[in-house]
Scaffold this active site. Sequence first.
Site, PDB file in Angstrom:
ATOM      1  N   HIS A   1       0.819  -1.219   0.000  1.00 27.91           N
ATOM      2  CA  HIS A   1       0.000   0.000   0.000  1.00 27.91           C
ATOM      3  C   HIS A   1       0.850   1.264   0.000  1.00 27.91           C
ATOM      4  CE1 HIS A   1      -3.277  -2.740   1.711  1.00 27.91           C
ATOM      5  NE2 HIS A   1      -3.527  -2.508   0.448  1.00 27.91           N
TER       6      HIS A   1
ATOM      7  N   HIS B   1      -1.290  -5.766  -6.464  1.00 25.26           N
ATOM      8  CA  HIS B   1      -1.406  -6.963  -5.632  1.00 25.26           C
ATOM      9  C   HIS B   1      -2.799  -7.555  -5.765  1.00 25.26           C
ATOM     10  CE1 HIS B   1      -2.547  -3.481  -3.135  1.00 25.26           C
ATOM     11  NE2 HIS B   1      -3.401  -4.309  -2.544  1.00 25.26           N
TER      12      HIS B   1
ATOM     13  N   CYS C   1     -14.197  -7.249   1.666  1.00 22.47           N
ATOM     14  CA  CYS C   1     -13.068  -7.202   0.742  1.00 22.47           C
ATOM     15  C   CYS C   1     -11.784  -7.418   1.531  1.00 22.47           C
ATOM     16  CB  CYS C   1     -13.021  -5.892  -0.029  1.00 22.47           C
ATOM     17  SG  CYS C   1     -13.204  -4.428   0.971  1.00 22.47           S
TER      18      CYS C   1
ATOM     19  N   HIS D   1      -7.348  -9.115   1.113  1.00 21.37           N
ATOM     20  CA  HIS D   1      -6.212  -9.607   0.336  1.00 21.37           C
ATOM     21  C   HIS D   1      -5.955 -11.059   0.718  1.00 21.37           C
ATOM     22  CE1 HIS D   1      -5.630  -5.289   1.109  1.00 21.37           C
ATOM     23  NE2 HIS D   1      -5.291  -5.256  -0.167  1.00 21.37           N
TER      24      HIS D   1
ATOM     25  N   GLU E   1     -15.030 -11.181   9.138  1.00 26.46           N
ATOM     26  CA  GLU E   1     -15.596  -9.842   9.230  1.00 26.46           C
ATOM     27  C   GLU E   1     -17.059  -9.836   9.652  1.00 26.46           C
ATOM     28  OE1 GLU E   1     -14.915  -7.292   5.836  1.00 26.46           O
ATOM     29  OE2 GLU E   1     -12.836  -7.951   5.663  1.00 26.46           O
TER      30      GLU E   1
ATOM     31  N   GLU F   1      -4.241   1.843  -3.073  1.00 25.73           N
ATOM     32  CA  GLU F   1      -4.618   0.499  -3.483  1.00 25.73           C
ATOM     33  C   GLU F   1      -4.357   0.402  -4.980  1.00 25.73           C
ATOM     34  OE1 GLU F   1      -5.298  -1.953  -1.698  1.00 25.73           O
ATOM     35  OE2 GLU F   1      -6.626  -1.476  -0.033  1.00 25.73           O
TER      36      GLU F   1
ATOM     37  N   GLU G   1      -4.942  -2.758  -7.165  1.00 21.65           N
ATOM     38  CA  GLU G   1      -5.388  -4.130  -6.957  1.00 21.65           C
ATOM     39  C   GLU G   1      -5.856  -4.813  -8.226  1.00 21.65           C
ATOM     40  OE1 GLU G   1      -6.635  -4.111  -2.327  1.00 21.65           O
ATOM     41  OE2 GLU G   1      -8.295  -3.931  -3.744  1.00 21.65           O
TER      42      GLU G   1
END
Length: 177
Positions: free
Chosen positions: A25, A31, A65, A67, A85, A110, A112
Amino acid sequence: MNRHIIIPAVADDGSLFPVEKMAAHVQGLLHLAVSVFVFDGDLLLIQKRAAVKYHCGGQWANTCCSHPHWDETVESCAERRLQEELGFSIPLTRHQTVEYEASVGEGLSEHERVTLFSAQVDRRQLDIRPNPEEVDAVRWVDPESLHREVQKSPDDFTPWFRIYLERFPAFKFSTND
């Protein structure tokens, strides 16, 4: 909250290499990520990110959301993060992968390559148990109301969620997009 997580970054040749999440980040490295959208008919379950999150705290986002960890599949990540979450597990449908870049404040960005997932549920039968370290609130919203809210108060919503809403205004994903 463990911020020293190793995630897959994408090299120029398309290969993956491990990188610490915060480094990705800070440096704006491309990523891998996942975004989950849980629906009841046309209603979308959205979450208000916990104020303590390292970026975009207190802003509304899609259902979930995250990673993937290094050597974790995107499917496993999506399932894991729904549980971590929001406290539930449901079958997910994988859709296309999209890329975006966005500043998320605090000098972070970000960049992504995101695999999108969705599910249809009956919200009356869904036991949502938000983790207070991750989520401050959840609610169901219809597309029209959500678009009005984003128009009126865009800073109440995460940058990536606003990008998704621009690309998929009717919340429809297909494997051909």
